[in-house]
Structures are given as C-alpha cells and as structure tokens.
Design a protein around this motif. Sequence first.
Motif, short mmCIF file in Angstrom:
data_model
loop_
_atom_site.label_atom_id
_atom_site.label_comp_id
_atom_site.label_asym_id
_atom_site.label_seq_id
_atom_site.Cartn_x
_atom_site.Cartn_y
_atom_site.Cartn_z
N ARG A 1 21.48 44.25 -11.91
CA ARG A 1 21.89 42.69 -11.16
C ARG A 1 20.34 42.41 -10.51
NH1 ARG A 1 26.55 39.86 -11.01
NH2 ARG A 1 25.27 38.87 -10.20
N GLU B 1 19.21 31.97 0.90
CA GLU B 1 20.34 33.11 0.05
C GLU B 1 19.50 33.61 1.28
OE1 GLU B 1 21.68 34.47 -2.54
OE2 GLU B 1 21.90 36.29 -0.66
N ILE C 1 29.62 36.29 -14.60
CA ILE C 1 28.36 35.58 -15.18
C ILE C 1 27.91 34.54 -16.09
CG2 ILE C 1 26.20 36.57 -15.02
CD1 ILE C 1 26.75 39.52 -15.36
N ARG D 1 17.65 42.38 -4.86
CA ARG D 1 19.17 42.86 -4.33
C ARG D 1 20.03 43.24 -4.83
NH1 ARG D 1 21.74 39.90 -5.91
NH2 ARG D 1 22.98 38.04 -5.74
N ASP E 1 32.27 32.61 -9.07
CA ASP E 1 32.90 32.89 -8.12
C ASP E 1 33.25 32.23 -7.21
OD1 ASP E 1 32.64 34.80 -9.82
OD2 ASP E 1 32.37 36.54 -8.07
N GLY F 1 26.76 44.13 -17.44
CA GLY F 1 26.99 43.40 -18.68
C GLY F 1 27.05 42.54 -19.63
N GLY G 1 28.85 44.98 -13.09
CA GLY G 1 29.17 46.11 -14.62
C GLY G 1 28.05 45.97 -15.21
N SER H 1 25.76 31.52 -10.77
CA SER H 1 25.57 30.03 -10.10
C SER H 1 25.04 29.15 -8.82
CB SER H 1 26.98 30.46 -9.88
OG SER H 1 26.71 30.49 -8.36
C1 LIG Z 1 32.90 45.76 -10.32
C2 LIG Z 1 32.48 44.23 -10.32
C3 LIG Z 1 32.13 44.74 -11.64
C4 LIG Z 1 31.67 42.86 -12.60
N1 LIG Z 1 30.98 43.80 -13.56
C5 LIG Z 1 30.81 42.40 -14.71
C6 LIG Z 1 29.72 42.54 -15.55
O1 LIG Z 1 29.31 43.46 -16.44
N2 LIG Z 1 29.59 40.95 -16.39
C7 LIG Z 1 29.86 40.06 -15.82
O2 LIG Z 1 29.75 38.78 -16.71
N3 LIG Z 1 30.63 39.56 -14.98
C8 LIG Z 1 30.85 40.74 -14.23
N4 LIG Z 1 31.45 40.94 -13.19
C9 LIG Z 1 31.41 39.46 -12.27
C10 LIG Z 1 30.34 39.14 -11.49
O3 LIG Z 1 29.44 39.93 -10.16
C11 LIG Z 1 30.72 37.82 -10.99
O4 LIG Z 1 31.59 36.95 -11.26
C12 LIG Z 1 29.41 36.55 -10.61
O5 LIG Z 1 28.16 37.38 -10.04
C13 LIG Z 1 29.08 35.23 -9.92
O6 LIG Z 1 28.38 35.04 -9.76
P1 LIG Z 1 28.21 33.58 -8.47
O7 LIG Z 1 26.40 33.72 -8.89
O8 LIG Z 1 29.10 32.57 -8.72
O9 LIG Z 1 27.80 34.90 -7.09
P2 LIG Z 1 27.33 35.55 -6.55
O10 LIG Z 1 26.72 36.69 -8.13
O11 LIG Z 1 28.65 36.82 -5.75
O12 LIG Z 1 26.46 34.52 -6.01
C14 LIG Z 1 26.37 35.13 -4.32
C15 LIG Z 1 24.99 34.83 -3.96
O13 LIG Z 1 25.55 33.59 -2.89
C16 LIG Z 1 24.60 34.63 -1.15
N5 LIG Z 1 25.44 34.40 -0.16
C17 LIG Z 1 27.27 34.65 -0.22
N6 LIG Z 1 26.81 34.00 1.39
C18 LIG Z 1 26.01 33.89 1.92
C19 LIG Z 1 25.68 32.74 3.13
N7 LIG Z 1 26.16 32.21 3.41
N8 LIG Z 1 24.57 32.18 3.49
C20 LIG Z 1 23.50 32.33 2.14
N9 LIG Z 1 23.51 33.15 0.92
C21 LIG Z 1 24.59 33.40 1.03
C22 LIG Z 1 25.43 36.32 -2.02
O14 LIG Z 1 23.76 36.80 -0.97
C23 LIG Z 1 24.60 35.79 -3.71
O15 LIG Z 1 23.18 36.12 -3.39
C24 LIG Z 1 31.91 42.09 -11.90
C25 LIG Z 1 32.48 41.89 -10.51
C26 LIG Z 1 32.56 43.04 -9.88
C27 LIG Z 1 33.11 42.76 -8.66
#
Ligand SMILES: Cc1cc2nc3c(=O)[nH]c(=O)nc-3n(C[C@H](O)[C@H](O)[C@H](O)COP(=O)(O)OP(=O)(O)OC[C@H]3O[C@@H](n4cnc5c(N)ncnc54)[C@H](O)[C@@H]3O)c2cc1C
Length: 435
Positions: free
Chosen positions: A122, A53, A327, A59, A314, A66, A64, A34
């Motif tokens: 990932r 970050e 994702i 990292r 998220d 996928g 999953g 995101s």
């Molecule tokens: C077990 C599991 C399986 C999944 N499988 C799938 C799948 O197969 N396909 C799919 O589409 N989705 C899947 N998901 C959901 C998907 O992983 C998330 O919806 C997605 O990663 C959301 O992206 P995001 O960028 O919002 O958050 P995140 O990917 O969580 O990224 C947040 C980022 O913020 C950083 N951060 C956090 N706090 C701070 C801070 N204080 N200062 C600086 N940086 C910070 C973190 O290090 C991270 O890099 C799965 C989730 C889980 C738990």
Amino acid sequence: MTEHTPPVTQTSNGAGPRRPAAEADVIVVGAGPSGSTTAYYLAQAGLDVLLLEKTRFPREKVCGDGLTPRGVKALVAMGISVSEQDGWVRNKGLRVIGAGKRLELPWPELSSYPGYGLVRPRTDLDQMLARRAEHAGARLLEGVTVTGPVRHERTGRITGVVAKDANGERTYRARVIVAADGNSSRLSVAMGLRKRDDRPLGVAVRTYYQSPRHDDDYLESWLDLWDGDRLLPGYGWIFGMGDGTSNVGLGLLNTSAAFGNTDYHALLRKWLAGMPAEWGFTEENRTQPIRGAALPMGFNRTPHYYQGLLLVGDAGGMVNPFNGEGIAYAMESGEILARTIAQALARARRAETERVLAGYPRALSEAYGGYYSAGRAFVKAIGQPTLMRFATKHAMSRPALMRFALKLLANLTDPRGDVSDRLVNGLSKLAPNPK
Ligand SMILES: Cc1cc2nc3c(=O)[nH]c(=O)nc-3n(C[C@H](O)[C@H](O)[C@H](O)COP(=O)(O)OP(=O)(O)OC[C@H]3O[C@@H](n4cnc5c(N)ncnc54)[C@H](O)[C@@H]3O)c2cc1C
C-alpha cells in the motif's frame, strides 16, 4: 465551475496566522484508494478538486496488499500500468486450505474481469493513485488534517471543512464535500453519521515475514482458525510480496462470540506456529510490527448522502462482507460518486443538483445492495461454529462447489455468463436491498 463567493477569513486557533479560505468545486477528504479515485474522475470531468490528506506519501496503510481481478479492473480503468516490469506481482487465483484439504482455484475466465489478481504494498499503491489524481488535475494537499465540518448556520448543510497543517488552521470551502477518510471517518461522525450496529464489521491484523514463499503465484487463504474447539468465522492469509517477504494476517467477523475478546496477536502467533518451519514465519524473520484495523462491511455507515456530505469507500462501510476485500469497492464507489457529482454540478438550479446527488445512494444500492444483503446473511450463518465447520468440511471436498464459491465470495461474474454466474447474479437480485 467554481461558485464565486468572496474569500472568507476564519478565526485561527491562535497558533497560526489568519489565512483566506481556499475554494474548490469539490473537496475530497482523504487520499486513500476511494478519495484518490474520486478526485481522479472528478478532475477528468473538468471540476476543480481539492484532495486533502493528513499524511504524506509514501505512507503505510495496514492491509493485506492483495487485489482480486476486480481491483485490477479498477486500476486499468484509471490508466495505471499493471505490468510485472512496473513492479506488480501477479497471481493466478486463490489457494484455499481447510478441513485437511488444499484446493487451487484459478480466477474465473470472464469477459468482465481480467483472469489475474495483483499484490502491491500500500505504500506504493496509495501513492500511485494519489499522483494519478494529481496528474489528472486534482490539487493534492498532503500533511493537511481535516478537523471538522463548516456548516450553514440555518440549514446545517456542510459548506466546507476546517483543517490544520504545519502553518496552522485553515478553512476550505466547496459546493460538495466527500468523506473518503476511511473506517473511522471523523468527518462523517462530526456530521452525526455513525457506524450501524446491524451491519457486519471485521477486525484484521497483519505483518510481514522474510520467507521463501515470497514469490507465490497464488493468494493463499486458511479457513482453519481455532479458538479452543470453536472454528472462528474468518480466515488467515499468506500473500507473497515478491520482494523476499510475505504479507501474513488474519481477520475475524463480529458475528462470532469470540469477536470482542480475542487476542489477535496471540491468535496470529498460534496459527503460524502450526506452519512448516522452512516457510520462515517466525519472530526472527518478522520485518514489521503486527498491526491491525477494522473492516467496515456491507454499508455499515449510512446514509451515503447527507446534508452536502457524500461518503465513499470505507467511510461508507463498503468492504465486501464475503471476503474482506475493500480496495476494489473503494475505487469503484469513487468512480460512481465522481460521475454523480459531475452531473449534479452541471445542473443549473440547486434543486436539480440536489436531486442528482440524492441518486448516489440509489446507484450504490443498485451496484451492491442485494449482494451485500446476501453477504450479511452469510456472515451471520458462519458466525455459528457448527455451521462454519459443516460448510468448510463439505465445501472443501467438492472442488466444483468451491469454484462456484470463489465467484460468489469474490463477486466475479459476467452479467450473462454461465449457470454459476447466473446463480450468483440471481442470489444478489433476490436478496432485499438494504435500507
Ligand atoms: C488488516 C487489513 C487487511 C486488509 N487487506 C485487504 C486486501 O488484501 N485487499 C483489499 O482489497 N482490501 C483489504 N483491506 C481493506 C482495505 O484496506 C480498505 O477497504 C481500503 O483501504 C479502503 O480505502 P479508503 O480509501 O476508503 O480508506 P483508507 O485506505 O483508510 O484511506 C483513508 C485516507 O484518509 C486519510 N484521512 C483520514 N482522516 C483524515 C483527516 N481527518 N484529514 C485528512 N485525511 C484523512 C488517511 O490518512 C487515509 O489516507 C484490509 C484491511 C485491513 C484492516
């Protein structure tokens, strides 16, 4: 476009030297899908973006790995090559196993989405997206942990963030701040925005096994997760990584009575114990620890705009409640948000900027509100074991119904498509938009 305020120094925590505050048009906290997507589109619009970050790439992220065709579309839109030569593993659809049956459901043929999905660790995907944002002009700072908001004394509006890195503490200031810091979103919590109890939440665990099934060209989903004689609301998955291993995991929804008191590791082991031995899902073939995390679904943190802070991915609870996919929604919401911010910051007066930013929750609601409301009803219904069992048994013996279910659960339709597309679209329109 940066507002020219004089550089400010801030009190350090005593560990490091005082450093001048860094400034930008927009600060994006978190470089997951995101945050990196938001930063990419903001930079493309000519804005000065700081992407902070806490980890360093590459990292791990518990996932999953996928991607449905929705995710593929979002990657293509960012100019990322998704060819197999570039390391992507393609899949043709979803294989569903349940109630003693096995159905292969190809991804639907649509003009709005490609007809294939992808798998990618990932560790690679997130780094790729962050570098893409950097390449577009965003200033990515790795190893920088945001510890809290800086707020205007009188209004309480967020005007910056305090962060720490290897050299100590530092303040970063911007006109607009984006919380892209994932499920726990400490920044949102510090601004008073907590998770909503009335919205769905999932918990999932996953690990990797060396397996001959590593090059499966279908994503596989198992509906039979049992807790004694109760069928649990959730599913297990087996996704071939193409590198000798399979990503294997399972997820459950908070609408089941078992949610709070399930030993997920034990459930995973029990489920895998029923698999054919030649697939290799045994302890000696496990290549990674079993790790778990929460899946915040159906807008389970709101409002998405509050006092200068905008929530994306998220952090704003945008995982699809029907299938646990996050994702694609993280990336799509990032694009919606970046386009809103670019328009907002181009307005001459502060009141106008505010009006445009206030349109972001509305844009999200238009994109997903009805669909997520329908998802909430679905999640509630399958939380009842008898209903879950009935639905699995009856749907699995009706392939046409399952093809429709795939469109509904993966949110894959054309706006003016065939009857099933119109039915899914109609359902999303009929469901009330959540507040
Ligand atoms: C077990 C599991 C399986 C999944 N499988 C799938 C799948 O197969 N396909 C799919 O589409 N989705 C899947 N998901 C959901 C998907 O992983 C998330 O919806 C997605 O990663 C959301 O992206 P995001 O960028 O919002 O958050 P995140 O990917 O969580 O990224 C947040 C980022 O913020 C950083 N951060 C956090 N706090 C701070 C801070 N204080 N200062 C600086 N940086 C910070 C973190 O290090 C991270 O890099 C799965 C989730 C889980 C738990």
